[in-house]
Design a protein around this motif. Structure first.
Motif, PDB file in Angstrom:
ATOM      1  N   GLN A 299      -6.959  17.909   3.335  1.00  0.00           N
ATOM      2  CA  GLN A 299      -7.608  17.163   2.254  1.00  0.00           C
ATOM      3  C   GLN A 299      -8.420  16.003   2.835  1.00  0.00           C
ATOM      4  O   GLN A 299      -9.576  15.803   2.453  1.00  0.00           O
ATOM      5  CB  GLN A 299      -6.562  16.630   1.289  1.00  0.00           C
ATOM      6  N   TYR A 300      -7.853  15.268   3.783  1.00  0.00           N
ATOM      7  CA  TYR A 300      -8.577  14.174   4.430  1.00  0.00           C
ATOM      8  C   TYR A 300      -9.795  14.687   5.179  1.00  0.00           C
ATOM      9  O   TYR A 300     -10.842  14.033   5.207  1.00  0.00           O
ATOM     10  CB  TYR A 300      -7.664  13.413   5.386  1.00  0.00           C
ATOM     11  N   ILE A 301      -9.679  15.858   5.777  1.00  0.00           N
ATOM     12  CA  ILE A 301     -10.800  16.455   6.501  1.00  0.00           C
ATOM     13  C   ILE A 301     -11.932  16.796   5.532  1.00  0.00           C
ATOM     14  O   ILE A 301     -13.100  16.581   5.829  1.00  0.00           O
ATOM     15  CB  ILE A 301     -10.334  17.708   7.281  1.00  0.00           C
ATOM     16  N   ARG A 302     -11.577  17.316   4.364  1.00  0.00           N
ATOM     17  CA  ARG A 302     -12.602  17.661   3.371  1.00  0.00           C
ATOM     18  C   ARG A 302     -13.376  16.428   2.921  1.00  0.00           C
ATOM     19  O   ARG A 302     -14.566  16.514   2.620  1.00  0.00           O
ATOM     20  CB  ARG A 302     -11.984  18.343   2.151  1.00  0.00           C
ATOM     21  N   PHE A 303     -12.717  15.286   2.852  1.00  0.00           N
ATOM     22  CA  PHE A 303     -13.412  14.064   2.460  1.00  0.00           C
ATOM     23  C   PHE A 303     -14.496  13.726   3.475  1.00  0.00           C
ATOM     24  O   PHE A 303     -15.601  13.358   3.114  1.00  0.00           O
ATOM     25  CB  PHE A 303     -12.443  12.880   2.372  1.00  0.00           C
ATOM     26  N   SER A 304     -14.180  13.846   4.748  1.00  0.00           N
ATOM     27  CA  SER A 304     -15.073  13.394   5.811  1.00  0.00           C
ATOM     28  C   SER A 304     -16.234  14.351   6.073  1.00  0.00           C
ATOM     29  O   SER A 304     -17.354  13.923   6.256  1.00  0.00           O
ATOM     30  CB  SER A 304     -14.270  13.196   7.093  1.00  0.00           C
ATOM     31  N   LYS A 305     -15.974  15.626   6.147  1.00  0.00           N
ATOM     32  CA  LYS A 305     -16.970  16.651   6.496  1.00  0.00           C
ATOM     33  C   LYS A 305     -17.529  16.455   7.903  1.00  0.00           C
ATOM     34  O   LYS A 305     -18.559  17.001   8.242  1.00  0.00           O
ATOM     35  CB  LYS A 305     -18.124  16.674   5.497  1.00  0.00           C
ATOM     36  N   ASN A 306     -16.860  15.667   8.715  1.00  0.00           N
ATOM     37  CA  ASN A 306     -17.300  15.413  10.085  1.00  0.00           C
ATOM     38  C   ASN A 306     -16.467  16.290  11.017  1.00  0.00           C
ATOM     39  O   ASN A 306     -15.245  16.222  11.008  1.00  0.00           O
ATOM     40  CB  ASN A 306     -17.103  13.922  10.398  1.00  0.00           C
ATOM     41  N   LYS A 307     -17.127  17.102  11.827  1.00  0.00           N
ATOM     42  CA  LYS A 307     -16.420  18.062  12.680  1.00  0.00           C
ATOM     43  C   LYS A 307     -15.546  17.373  13.726  1.00  0.00           C
ATOM     44  O   LYS A 307     -14.457  17.841  14.038  1.00  0.00           O
ATOM     45  CB  LYS A 307     -17.407  19.000  13.382  1.00  0.00           C
ATOM     46  N   THR A 308     -16.014  16.255  14.277  1.00  0.00           N
ATOM     47  CA  THR A 308     -15.192  15.567  15.273  1.00  0.00           C
ATOM     48  C   THR A 308     -13.938  14.974  14.636  1.00  0.00           C
ATOM     49  O   THR A 308     -12.864  14.994  15.241  1.00  0.00           O
ATOM     50  CB  THR A 308     -15.982  14.453  16.000  1.00  0.00           C
TER      51      THR A 308
ATOM     52  N   ALA B 227      -8.879   9.309  -4.282  1.00  0.00           N
ATOM     53  CA  ALA B 227      -8.861   9.242  -2.827  1.00  0.00           C
ATOM     54  C   ALA B 227     -10.258   9.512  -2.259  1.00  0.00           C
ATOM     55  O   ALA B 227     -10.689   8.850  -1.308  1.00  0.00           O
ATOM     56  CB  ALA B 227      -7.858  10.245  -2.268  1.00  0.00           C
ATOM     57  N   MET B 228     -10.961  10.453  -2.847  1.00  0.00           N
ATOM     58  CA  MET B 228     -12.321  10.764  -2.408  1.00  0.00           C
ATOM     59  C   MET B 228     -13.250   9.579  -2.637  1.00  0.00           C
ATOM     60  O   MET B 228     -14.033   9.206  -1.761  1.00  0.00           O
ATOM     61  CB  MET B 228     -12.837  12.004  -3.151  1.00  0.00           C
ATOM     62  N   LEU B 229     -13.165   8.960  -3.807  1.00  0.00           N
ATOM     63  CA  LEU B 229     -13.988   7.786  -4.097  1.00  0.00           C
ATOM     64  C   LEU B 229     -13.658   6.643  -3.138  1.00  0.00           C
ATOM     65  O   LEU B 229     -14.548   5.932  -2.674  1.00  0.00           O
ATOM     66  CB  LEU B 229     -13.790   7.336  -5.547  1.00  0.00           C
TER      67      LEU B 229
ATOM     68  N   LYS C  39       3.328  20.501   4.106  1.00  0.00           N
ATOM     69  CA  LYS C  39       2.846  19.413   3.239  1.00  0.00           C
ATOM     70  C   LYS C  39       1.915  18.486   4.025  1.00  0.00           C
ATOM     71  O   LYS C  39       0.841  18.105   3.532  1.00  0.00           O
ATOM     72  CB  LYS C  39       4.036  18.627   2.690  1.00  0.00           C
ATOM     73  N   ILE C  40       2.296  18.141   5.250  1.00  0.00           N
ATOM     74  CA  ILE C  40       1.476  17.272   6.089  1.00  0.00           C
ATOM     75  C   ILE C  40       0.145  17.945   6.405  1.00  0.00           C
ATOM     76  O   ILE C  40      -0.921  17.317   6.316  1.00  0.00           O
ATOM     77  CB  ILE C  40       2.232  16.898   7.387  1.00  0.00           C
ATOM     78  N   LEU C  41       0.181  19.216   6.754  1.00  0.00           N
ATOM     79  CA  LEU C  41      -1.035  19.947   7.082  1.00  0.00           C
ATOM     80  C   LEU C  41      -1.965  20.031   5.872  1.00  0.00           C
ATOM     81  O   LEU C  41      -3.181  19.875   6.001  1.00  0.00           O
ATOM     82  CB  LEU C  41      -0.688  21.345   7.604  1.00  0.00           C
ATOM     83  N   LYS C  42      -1.394  20.241   4.709  1.00  0.00           N
ATOM     84  CA  LYS C  42      -2.193  20.275   3.477  1.00  0.00           C
ATOM     85  C   LYS C  42      -2.883  18.933   3.258  1.00  0.00           C
ATOM     86  O   LYS C  42      -4.066  18.874   2.904  1.00  0.00           O
ATOM     87  CB  LYS C  42      -1.291  20.615   2.292  1.00  0.00           C
ATOM     88  N   GLN C  43      -2.168  17.854   3.488  1.00  0.00           N
ATOM     89  CA  GLN C  43      -2.731  16.524   3.309  1.00  0.00           C
ATOM     90  C   GLN C  43      -3.828  16.251   4.349  1.00  0.00           C
ATOM     91  O   GLN C  43      -4.876  15.689   4.019  1.00  0.00           O
ATOM     92  CB  GLN C  43      -1.627  15.484   3.405  1.00  0.00           C
ATOM     93  N   ILE C  44      -3.612  16.676   5.581  1.00  0.00           N
ATOM     94  CA  ILE C  44      -4.626  16.498   6.616  1.00  0.00           C
ATOM     95  C   ILE C  44      -5.894  17.259   6.247  1.00  0.00           C
ATOM     96  O   ILE C  44      -7.012  16.751   6.412  1.00  0.00           O
ATOM     97  CB  ILE C  44      -4.084  16.947   7.992  1.00  0.00           C
TER      98      ILE C  44
END
Length: 160
Positions: free
Chosen positions: A88-97, A37-39, A81-86
């Motif tokens: 994870q998506y946030i960690r990929f981006s590293k964008n505060k907005t 997912a990160m790639l 579960k949804i919050l955990k997944q969100i």
């Protein structure tokens, strides 16, 4: 086996030829779904942050639609579960907005749930913690964005 630090790994990767780097990335992607997912994010979605946010929001919509709302027990499990997944998506981006956008969207979806999350202490606490977290993260953004996001929080609080 001793696991090396990121600095050491970075130094070693600088000395590898392009073909070996590609092979290492592919091997890494095969081991864990999160790595793949990160790639995927880095290769295909990092250039279009707004498109990435929209795609994540669609995924969140699907997860909320599939939620069993007959019992608060199942609602809590699914929401966590949804919050955990969100996250994870946030960690990929590293964008505060992006982080603020996704967490605000999550809170909006929580408020739309029937039965109301405010009839359950645990769900109410999850919601309130996310609002506090968003407010802290908004402080690090540009003033114009701070104003816009604070307006959205006021709108959320009026829906409570």
């Amino acid at each position: 086996m001793k696991i090396e630090s990121i600095v050491t790994i970075k130094k070693e990767l600088k000395h590898l030829p392009k073909e070996e780097l590609i092979e290492l990335c592919l091997r890494l992607g095969k081991f864990k779904k999160e790595n793949k997912a990160m790639l995927t994010y880095l290769l295909f979605q990092a250039d279009d942050e707004q498109g990435y946010i929209s795609a994540v929001q669609e995924t969140v919509d699907e997860l909320f639609d599939e939620m069993n709302t007959y019992s608060y027990f199942y609602m809590k499990k699914t929401i966590r579960k949804i919050l955990k997944q969100i996250r994870q998506y946030i960690r990929f981006s590293k964008n505060k907005t992006t982080e603020v956008e996704l967490l605000l969207y999550f809170c909006e979806k929580l408020l739309q749930l029937k039965p109301s999350i405010f009839n359950n202490t645990t769900l109410t606490n999850i919601y309130e913690r996310q609002i506090e977290s968003i407010q802290k993260k908004i402080g690090a953004l540009h003033e114009d964005l701070q104003f816009d996001y604070n307006q959205r929080i006021v709108e959320l609080e009026s829906l409570e």
